[in-house]
Write an enzyme that holds these catalytic residues in place. Structure first.
Site: not given
Length: 384
Positions: A176, A291
């Site tokens: 991220e 995820e």
């Protein structure tokens, strides 16, 4: 033949969204010769073969995230996990906060147990994550500054990656790092960027590659799926980051797309998403769905929500698995009993959420069928 369609972007208000989505998922994809079939019939699969075997039949890997505490205390869950999953991702145990009780000490006790569990059950082990702006230990802010940040980062990566070298499939090396903003490169203002500048990402990948030349090294990020202006900017910035790393010979091997997908009227643009995946693949990168789960926080209508959630899985996976570079699908959890979304994104009506393949009683539900169906219909990959 069942014809695939993308989700439809709608301007319906929240109160009517659930009904609209339910109708969308329950009534589409009907084969012309079988118009009478409705509802859960479209999620029917043949046999009870586990997800790991269905994926492997197509050259894919299926796995899930789990926590040490759950695997060590719930024997039935551990058995179901080993049955369904070919890959184990420690959900928290390999993050800095879990591994680094002090600046001088590493604690691998929980992650080592999970590595041994994976090995005992013939599962691959995946590392999450080496560099992230969150889950840092309390001592980090007081101890790390511009004078020692590079040393702290490289020592952490060397120690952790070498500890599992030869026994791990892949690492989320950087997690991220991009957020759509007004800067040209879109780099998130993290402690690492502040202390080390833009080169921290390259430093992390080169250090990880030297510590374990066999591991697949992944850049992992979120919010890359939908068709809106913010996502479009982020896709462009992620591509530019990957292009820059590749042009400099940085050992990045794959993009991880988190795929926390909302059960809402927003939609995928099939062409744009496929084009993005192809652009990533053109950089000689693999793609992992890292995820995946389905968020139902804003889905007010509870009726048929299992079908709605299953429809999201089937739509999304059917689309992304058309791209040959996608070789792995990981759900962020296996059972609704242990999903992180219970605390982070609960339903507005307080009902238990159901975002994963198994329900709270560890039984397969429509989401499991949808994933199984997507694997069964996926084009085969060449196993390397």
């Amino acid at each position: 033949m069942i014809k695939r369609r993308t989700l439809i972007v709608s301007s319906l208000g929240a109160a009517g969204a659930g009904v609209a989505i339910a109708n969308h998922y329950l009534n589409r994809h009907q084969a012309p010769e079988q118009p009478q079939k409705r509802g859960i019939a479209r999620f029917a699969v043949t046999g009870d073969t586990p997800l790991r075997e269905r994926a492997a039949d197509k050259g894919l890997i299926y796995g899930a995230a789990a926590q040490h505490q759950v695997l060590t205390t719930n024997v039935e869950f551990a058995q179901r996990f080993a049955q369904e999953c070919a890959m184990l991702v420690p959900a928290n145990e390999l993050k800095w906060q879990a591994l680094r009780p002090t600046p001088e000490r590493f604690d691998f006790s929980r992650s080592d147990w999970m590595a041994n569990f994976a090995q005992r059950h013939n599962m691959l082990l995946r590392g999450h994550t080496l560099v992230w702006h969150r889950a840092l230990p309390k001592w980090f802010e007081e101890t790390v500054d511009r004078t020692n940040a590079a040393k702290v980062l490289t020592e952490h990566i060397n120690t952790v990656v070498q500890h599992y070298a030869g026994n791990i499939h892949s690492w989320d090396v950087v997690n991220e790092a991009i957020v759509p903003n007004k800067t040209k490169d879109g780099l998130r203002q993290t402690p690492w960027l502040r202390l080390l500048g833009v080169d921290y990402i390259e430093m992390a990948f080169r250090t990880a590659a030297a510590a374990d030349p066999q591991a697949l090294l992944v850049y992992n990020d979120n919010n890359l799926e939908y068709d809106n202006a913010k996502t479009a900017v982020k896709r462009t910035q992620v591509l530019k980051l990957l292009e820059r790393l590749k042009s400099r010979g940085v050992p990045v091997h794959a993009l991880g797309i988190q795929s926390h997908i909302g059960a809402s009227p927003q939609g995928f643009n099939a062409k744009k998403l496929r084009d993005f995946l192809k652009e990533v693949a053109s950089l000689d990168l693999k793609i992992l769905i890292t995820e995946m789960d389905v968020l139902e926080k804003n889905l007010l209508e509870a009726n048929n929500r299992d079908a709605i959630i299953a429809g999201v899985y089937q739509d999304y996976l059917s689309l992304v698995l058309d791209e040959p570079a996608v070789n792995t699908v990981i759900t962020w959890g296996l059972s609704d009993r242990y999903t992180w979304l219970t605390n982070f994104a609960p339903r507005q009506d307080g009902a238990p959420i159901r975002p994963l393949p198994l329900d709270a009683q560890l039984e397969r539900k429509l989401a499991w069928n949808a994933i199984a169906s997507a694997f069964d219909q996926a084009p085969p990959r060449q196993v390397k």
